[in-house]
Motif scaffolding. Structure first.
Motif, PDB file in Angstrom:
ATOM      1  N   MET A  49       0.819  -1.199   0.000  1.00 29.99           N
ATOM      2  CA  MET A  49       0.000   0.000   0.000  1.00 29.99           C
ATOM      3  C   MET A  49       0.857   1.255   0.000  1.00 29.99           C
ATOM      4  N   SER A  50       2.168   1.063   0.283  1.00 29.52           N
ATOM      5  CA  SER A  50       2.964   2.259   0.496  1.00 29.52           C
ATOM      6  C   SER A  50       3.374   2.922  -0.808  1.00 29.52           C
ATOM      7  N   ASP A  51       2.663   4.009  -1.142  1.00 32.78           N
ATOM      8  CA  ASP A  51       3.143   4.813  -2.263  1.00 32.78           C
ATOM      9  C   ASP A  51       3.868   6.039  -1.711  1.00 32.78           C
ATOM     10  N   PHE A  52       4.289   5.929  -0.435  1.00 31.98           N
ATOM     11  CA  PHE A  52       5.012   7.035   0.164  1.00 31.98           C
ATOM     12  C   PHE A  52       6.476   6.947  -0.232  1.00 31.98           C
ATOM     13  N   PRO A  53       7.098   8.093  -0.423  1.00 25.96           N
ATOM     14  CA  PRO A  53       8.523   8.058  -0.716  1.00 25.96           C
ATOM     15  C   PRO A  53       9.257   7.499   0.497  1.00 25.96           C
ATOM     16  N   LYS A  54      10.300   6.760   0.249  1.00 27.16           N
ATOM     17  CA  LYS A  54      11.073   6.210   1.360  1.00 27.16           C
ATOM     18  C   LYS A  54      11.934   7.313   1.963  1.00 27.16           C
ATOM     19  N   LEU A  55      11.762   7.508   3.249  1.00 28.61           N
ATOM     20  CA  LEU A  55      12.617   8.440   3.955  1.00 28.61           C
ATOM     21  C   LEU A  55      13.659   7.619   4.684  1.00 28.61           C
ATOM     22  N   ASP A  56      14.916   8.001   4.521  1.00 30.21           N
ATOM     23  CA  ASP A  56      15.926   7.265   5.278  1.00 30.21           C
ATOM     24  C   ASP A  56      16.169   7.984   6.611  1.00 30.21           C
ATOM     25  N   ALA A  57      17.083   7.420   7.386  1.00 29.11           N
ATOM     26  CA  ALA A  57      17.321   7.964   8.727  1.00 29.11           C
ATOM     27  C   ALA A  57      17.794   9.408   8.657  1.00 29.11           C
ATOM     28  N   THR A  58      18.513   9.761   7.587  1.00 26.83           N
ATOM     29  CA  THR A  58      19.013  11.139   7.480  1.00 26.83           C
ATOM     30  C   THR A  58      17.876  12.109   7.195  1.00 26.83           C
ATOM     31  N   ASP A  59      16.943  11.712   6.294  1.00 25.75           N
ATOM     32  CA  ASP A  59      15.775  12.572   6.048  1.00 25.75           C
ATOM     33  C   ASP A  59      15.001  12.795   7.351  1.00 25.75           C
ATOM     34  N   ARG A  60      14.811  11.715   8.055  1.00 26.66           N
ATOM     35  CA  ARG A  60      14.071  11.820   9.312  1.00 26.66           C
ATOM     36  C   ARG A  60      14.800  12.747  10.283  1.00 26.66           C
ATOM     37  N   ALA A  61      16.121  12.601  10.347  1.00 32.40           N
ATOM     38  CA  ALA A  61      16.909  13.472  11.239  1.00 32.40           C
ATOM     39  C   ALA A  61      16.758  14.937  10.817  1.00 32.40           C
ATOM     40  N   LEU A  62      16.652  15.181   9.518  1.00 33.82           N
ATOM     41  CA  LEU A  62      16.465  16.556   9.035  1.00 33.82           C
ATOM     42  C   LEU A  62      15.105  17.104   9.475  1.00 33.82           C
ATOM     43  N   ILE A  63      14.081  16.261   9.408  1.00 27.60           N
ATOM     44  CA  ILE A  63      12.753  16.705   9.851  1.00 27.60           C
ATOM     45  C   ILE A  63      12.785  17.028  11.341  1.00 27.60           C
ATOM     46  N   VAL A  64      13.413  16.152  12.107  1.00 26.71           N
ATOM     47  CA  VAL A  64      13.503  16.395  13.556  1.00 26.71           C
ATOM     48  C   VAL A  64      14.286  17.681  13.836  1.00 26.71           C
ATOM     49  N   ALA A  65      15.367  17.886  13.068  1.00 29.28           N
ATOM     50  CA  ALA A  65      16.214  19.059  13.321  1.00 29.28           C
ATOM     51  C   ALA A  65      15.535  20.364  12.929  1.00 29.28           C
ATOM     52  N   GLN A 116      14.967  19.703  -0.926  1.00 23.24           N
ATOM     53  CA  GLN A 116      14.367  19.887  -2.253  1.00 23.24           C
ATOM     54  C   GLN A 116      13.591  18.632  -2.655  1.00 23.24           C
ATOM     55  N   SER A 117      14.208  17.485  -2.412  1.00 23.33           N
ATOM     56  CA  SER A 117      13.566  16.239  -2.806  1.00 23.33           C
ATOM     57  C   SER A 117      12.299  15.986  -1.967  1.00 23.33           C
ATOM     58  N   MET A 118      12.323  16.346  -0.688  1.00 19.41           N
ATOM     59  CA  MET A 118      11.123  16.160   0.148  1.00 19.41           C
ATOM     60  C   MET A 118      10.032  17.167  -0.220  1.00 19.41           C
ATOM     61  N   LEU A 119      10.431  18.336  -0.708  1.00 20.99           N
ATOM     62  CA  LEU A 119       9.435  19.301  -1.216  1.00 20.99           C
ATOM     63  C   LEU A 119       8.755  18.728  -2.458  1.00 20.99           C
ATOM     64  N   GLU A 120       9.568  18.155  -3.336  1.00 17.23           N
ATOM     65  CA  GLU A 120       9.018  17.622  -4.585  1.00 17.23           C
ATOM     66  C   GLU A 120       8.084  16.446  -4.329  1.00 17.23           C
ATOM     67  N   SER A 121       8.410  15.627  -3.340  1.00 15.47           N
ATOM     68  CA  SER A 121       7.551  14.462  -3.075  1.00 15.47           C
ATOM     69  C   SER A 121       6.361  14.824  -2.189  1.00 15.47           C
ATOM     70  N   GLY A 122       6.344  16.039  -1.664  1.00 17.26           N
ATOM     71  CA  GLY A 122       5.213  16.466  -0.834  1.00 17.26           C
ATOM     72  C   GLY A 122       5.356  16.132   0.644  1.00 17.26           C
ATOM     73  N   VAL A 123       6.463  15.495   1.036  1.00 16.06           N
ATOM     74  CA  VAL A 123       6.685  15.258   2.475  1.00 16.06           C
ATOM     75  C   VAL A 123       6.762  16.611   3.181  1.00 16.06           C
TER      76      VAL A 123
END
Lengths: 161, 170
Positions: free
Chosen positions: B1-17, B48-55
């Motif tokens: 069901m997952s059509d979500f872009p895969k976020l890796d640990a670094t993306d997640r760390a960026l969101i937290v930061a 930029q990539s998370m903006l493009e994917s809508g995250v």
């Protein structure tokens, strides 16, 4: 009408502040010196923009300056929920609900359902956990209103003071 | 069901930061990179990539709407016929003064999960802002006209206090 305990008729001080609020709700540059780039578009310099942002944040005219994340796009969930809080317990329950990091925002509204908050969690299971926690902590029933369809979302409002 | 872009640990760390806000320094992406352990250019590339994917929906100022003059905030809720709600919900959402518009489940007494809730027959929610309650009521009247006879009942729930507005915290 009950009083709002939020700044009303707050003077933004200048047309530049209004410009910052109206033009910078999105599209903040992704480059080495983004404040300098954004400032240039506003006709001010980097230092002035940083100083004004600091002031607008301190005055709580801005609640934040940065990325807005759509948690559903990272596999999480976002659910509106409400409580009917007895008036005598309102402050106590507010503190209990707000203590949860999963509560992204929370509003008092005039209705039998007088507390409306949004839960945002990294996994769908996190919503049920947060609801169970709130029910346990407050002894009140949480009414969840998960969205079934989204017709429109775009929260950009221009300054009108 | 997952059509979500895969976020890796670094993306997640960026969101937290950055979820509390960008640093107010000349080179904010470099500052975040130092915190997360990557170069500033890599921070920019990932945002930029998370903006493009809508995250990330957008990057910028999040105003307190009360403080910028929108002191009346009405959650308008409507009981709209089930077979018309999607068509009408899309039209309500398209009104230029509606900031959020959703279909949500009704909650009627005696149904599972309704508990002691008084009847809640509303299935369409539209958020409306104004400088006064009268302005919000006028806007709600426009929605009422649009819904016409397909709407059986409605209410406006005005907010009287922001209790919390921190945004997402993961």
């Amino acid at each position: 009408m009950p009083e709002l305990d939020v700044p009303q008729g707050h003077s933004l001080g200048s047309a530049v502040d209004r410009q910052i609020i109206d033009k910078l709700q999105g599209g903040f540059p992704l480059c080495e010196r983004p404040y300098a780039a954004a400032a240039e578009q506003l006709g001010i310099d980097e230092e002035e923009l940083l100083a004004r942002l600091r002031r607008l944040l301190d005055a709580k005219v801005l609640t934040r300056f940065g990325p807005m994340v759509q948690v559903e796009r990272m596999g999480g969930s976002f659910v509106l929920a409400a409580l009917a809080v007895p008036e005598a317990r309102y402050d106590e329950v507010t503190a209990l609900v707000n203590a949860l990091p999963q509560v992204a925002h929370n509003y008092r509204r005039e209705h039998a359902l007088n507390m409306w908050f949004v839960l945002a969690t990294e996994t769908p299971a996190g919503i049920a956990e947060a609801i169970a926690r709130i029910e346990r902590d407050t002894g009140l029933t949480v009414f969840a209103f998960p969205k079934e369809r989204e017709y429109f979302v775009e929260m950009k409002l221009a300054a009108r003071v | 069901m997952s059509d979500f872009p895969k976020l890796d640990a670094t993306d997640r760390a960026l969101i937290v930061a950055t979820q509390g806000g960008l640093p107010l320094v000349a080179r904010p992406y470099q500052a975040i990179g130092e915190q997360v352990g990557i170069a500033g250019e890599e921070v920019v590339r990932r945002l930029q990539s998370m903006l493009e994917s809508g995250v990330i929906r957008r990057i910028g100022a999040v105003p307190n709407h009360y403080a910028i003059g929108w002191t009346a905030n009405g959650m308008t809720v409507w009981d709209v016929a089930d077979d018309r709600v999607d068509e009408l919900g899309a039209r309500v959402g398209a009104l230029d003064f509606v900031t959020h518009c959703y279909r949500r489940p009704r909650r009627l007494a005696g149904t599972p999960g309704a508990g002691a809730l008084p009847d809640w027959p509303y299935n369409l929610f539209a958020m409306v802002h104004g400088a006064s309650r009268a302005e919000v009521a006028d806007k709600a009247a426009i929605i009422a006209t649009l819904l016409g006879a397909e709407c059986r009942a409605h209410e406006i729930l005005f907010s009287t206090r922001i209790l919390k507005k921190s945004g997402l915290r993961i």
